[in-house]
Motif scaffolding. Structure first.
Motif, mmCIF file in Angstrom:
data_model
loop_
_atom_site.group_PDB
_atom_site.id
_atom_site.type_symbol
_atom_site.label_atom_id
_atom_site.label_comp_id
_atom_site.label_asym_id
_atom_site.label_seq_id
_atom_site.Cartn_x
_atom_site.Cartn_y
_atom_site.Cartn_z
ATOM 1 N N PRO A 54 0.736 -1.331 0.140
ATOM 2 C CA PRO A 54 0.111 -0.016 -0.135
ATOM 3 C C PRO A 54 0.783 1.315 -0.050
ATOM 4 N N ALA A 55 1.893 1.149 0.706
ATOM 5 C CA ALA A 55 2.793 2.353 0.671
ATOM 6 C C ALA A 55 3.277 2.760 -0.570
ATOM 7 N N ASP A 56 3.898 1.297 -1.463
ATOM 8 C CA ASP A 56 4.337 1.776 -2.658
ATOM 9 C C ASP A 56 3.247 2.552 -3.610
ATOM 10 N N VAL A 57 1.956 1.906 -3.610
ATOM 11 C CA VAL A 57 0.805 2.376 -4.326
ATOM 12 C C VAL A 57 0.750 3.957 -4.103
ATOM 13 N N ARG A 58 0.717 4.417 -2.543
ATOM 14 C CA ARG A 58 0.480 5.749 -2.393
ATOM 15 C C ARG A 58 1.751 6.555 -3.043
ATOM 16 N N SER A 59 2.974 6.167 -2.953
ATOM 17 C CA SER A 59 4.060 6.814 -3.497
ATOM 18 C C SER A 59 4.099 6.736 -4.910
ATOM 19 N N PHE A 60 3.607 5.697 -5.644
ATOM 20 C CA PHE A 60 3.592 5.833 -7.240
ATOM 21 C C PHE A 60 2.434 6.686 -7.683
ATOM 22 N N THR A 61 1.346 6.735 -6.736
ATOM 23 C CA THR A 61 0.356 7.454 -7.131
ATOM 24 C C THR A 61 0.653 9.168 -7.206
ATOM 25 N N ARG A 62 1.351 9.501 -5.991
ATOM 26 C CA ARG A 62 1.795 10.705 -6.069
ATOM 27 C C ARG A 62 2.926 11.043 -7.105
ATOM 28 N N MET A 63 3.652 10.223 -7.526
ATOM 29 C CA MET A 63 4.483 10.491 -8.610
ATOM 30 C C MET A 63 3.776 10.742 -9.867
#
Length: 126
Positions: free
Chosen positions: A104-113
Protein backbone atom coordinates in the motif's frame (compact mmCIF):
# COMPACT_ATOMS: atom_id res chain seq x y z
CA UNK A 1 -6.29 43.03 16.96
CA UNK A 2 -5.18 39.41 16.90
CA UNK A 3 -3.58 38.70 13.50
CA UNK A 4 -4.55 35.03 13.80
CA UNK A 5 -8.27 35.91 13.81
CA UNK A 6 -7.99 37.80 10.51
CA UNK A 7 -8.37 35.41 7.57
CA UNK A 8 -5.68 35.75 4.92
CA UNK A 9 -6.70 37.61 1.80
CA UNK A 10 -6.35 35.71 -1.47
CA UNK A 11 -3.34 36.82 -3.43
CA UNK A 12 -4.12 38.42 -6.78
CA UNK A 13 -1.80 37.53 -9.66
CA UNK A 14 -1.96 39.06 -13.13
CA UNK A 15 -0.34 37.47 -16.19
CA UNK A 16 -0.31 38.37 -19.87
CA UNK A 17 0.23 36.17 -22.89
CA UNK A 18 -0.05 36.84 -26.61
CA UNK A 19 -1.71 33.40 -26.88
CA UNK A 20 -4.60 32.70 -24.49
CA UNK A 21 -7.21 30.09 -25.40
CA UNK A 22 -10.72 31.46 -24.79
CA UNK A 23 -13.87 29.35 -24.24
CA UNK A 24 -14.81 30.22 -27.85
CA UNK A 25 -11.65 28.37 -29.01
CA UNK A 26 -10.08 31.65 -30.17
CA UNK A 27 -6.45 32.28 -29.29
CA UNK A 28 -5.93 35.95 -28.48
CA UNK A 29 -3.60 38.23 -26.51
CA UNK A 30 -5.11 38.58 -23.04
CA UNK A 31 -4.63 39.58 -19.43
CA UNK A 32 -5.57 36.93 -16.86
CA UNK A 33 -6.22 38.02 -13.27
CA UNK A 34 -6.46 35.45 -10.49
CA UNK A 35 -7.63 35.89 -6.93
CA UNK A 36 -6.36 32.99 -4.87
CA UNK A 37 -7.16 29.77 -6.72
CA UNK A 38 -9.84 31.38 -8.92
CA UNK A 39 -9.60 33.13 -12.27
CA UNK A 40 -11.26 36.49 -11.60
CA UNK A 41 -11.00 37.94 -15.09
CA UNK A 42 -9.78 37.25 -18.62
CA UNK A 43 -9.58 40.42 -20.67
CA UNK A 44 -8.45 40.76 -24.27
CA UNK A 45 -5.66 43.36 -24.44
CA UNK A 46 -3.16 44.02 -27.22
CA UNK A 47 -0.09 44.67 -25.05
CA UNK A 48 1.19 43.59 -21.66
CA UNK A 49 0.31 46.20 -19.02
CA UNK A 50 3.21 47.55 -16.97
CA UNK A 51 4.04 45.52 -13.88
CA UNK A 52 2.29 42.37 -15.14
CA UNK A 53 4.07 39.04 -15.63
CA UNK A 54 4.57 38.69 -19.41
CA UNK A 55 4.54 35.10 -20.72
CA UNK A 56 5.24 36.26 -24.27
CA UNK A 57 4.11 33.70 -26.86
CA UNK A 58 3.53 30.87 -24.38
CA UNK A 59 0.10 29.31 -24.86
CA UNK A 60 -2.14 29.61 -21.79
CA UNK A 61 -4.98 27.09 -21.62
CA UNK A 62 -7.26 25.74 -18.88
CA UNK A 63 -6.07 22.63 -17.08
CA UNK A 64 -6.86 19.41 -18.89
CA UNK A 65 -9.03 16.63 -17.45
CA UNK A 66 -7.79 13.04 -17.60
CA UNK A 67 -10.89 10.84 -17.45
CA UNK A 68 -9.00 7.52 -17.53
CA UNK A 69 -5.75 7.14 -15.69
CA UNK A 70 -3.59 4.60 -13.90
CA UNK A 71 -1.63 7.00 -11.68
CA UNK A 72 0.18 4.35 -9.60
CA UNK A 73 1.42 2.69 -12.78
CA UNK A 74 3.77 5.61 -13.45
CA UNK A 75 6.55 3.49 -11.93
CA UNK A 76 6.30 1.13 -14.91
CA UNK A 77 7.41 3.84 -17.30
CA UNK A 78 10.68 2.86 -18.87
CA UNK A 79 10.21 -0.91 -18.92
CA UNK A 80 8.66 -0.80 -22.38
CA UNK A 81 11.79 -2.27 -23.97
CA UNK A 82 11.67 -5.21 -21.57
CA UNK A 83 7.98 -5.72 -22.27
CA UNK A 84 8.56 -5.75 -26.03
CA UNK A 85 11.23 -8.41 -25.64
CA UNK A 86 8.78 -10.76 -23.94
CA UNK A 87 6.49 -13.06 -25.84
CA UNK A 88 2.95 -13.92 -24.80
CA UNK A 89 0.58 -11.88 -22.66
CA UNK A 90 2.75 -9.04 -21.38
CA UNK A 91 -0.05 -7.60 -19.24
CA UNK A 92 -0.57 -10.84 -17.29
CA UNK A 93 3.01 -12.08 -17.40
CA UNK A 94 4.73 -8.81 -16.47
CA UNK A 95 2.51 -5.95 -15.38
CA UNK A 96 0.11 -7.91 -13.17
CA UNK A 97 3.02 -9.76 -11.54
CA UNK A 98 4.77 -6.48 -10.75
CA UNK A 99 1.53 -4.96 -9.40
CA UNK A 100 1.08 -7.90 -7.03
CA UNK A 101 4.45 -7.12 -5.43
CA UNK A 102 3.42 -3.57 -4.47
CA UNK A 103 2.64 -2.63 -0.88
CA UNK A 104 0.00 0.00 0.00
CA UNK A 105 2.88 2.42 0.71
CA UNK A 106 4.27 1.74 -2.78
CA UNK A 107 0.88 2.47 -4.34
CA UNK A 108 0.59 5.77 -2.41
CA UNK A 109 4.10 6.82 -3.45
CA UNK A 110 3.64 5.87 -7.10
CA UNK A 111 0.23 7.58 -7.18
CA UNK A 112 1.88 10.79 -5.97
CA UNK A 113 4.51 10.40 -8.66
CA UNK A 114 1.75 9.98 -11.27
CA UNK A 115 -0.03 13.07 -9.92
CA UNK A 116 3.14 15.15 -10.21
CA UNK A 117 3.67 13.96 -13.78
CA UNK A 118 0.06 14.83 -14.59
CA UNK A 119 0.41 18.32 -13.16
CA UNK A 120 3.58 18.91 -15.16
CA UNK A 121 1.68 17.85 -18.30
CA UNK A 122 -1.12 20.35 -17.62
CA UNK A 123 -3.67 17.94 -16.16
CA UNK A 124 -5.64 19.60 -13.38
CA UNK A 125 -8.22 16.92 -12.63
CA UNK A 126 -8.17 13.12 -12.67
Amino acid sequence: QDFLSTPPQPMAISIFSKRVLLPTWEIVPALIVTEGPLIAKVEQVAECPEGVMDLGDQLVVPAFINCHTHLPMAFLRGIEGTAKALHGDVVKDLYFRLENLLTPADVRSFTRMGCYESLLAGVGLV
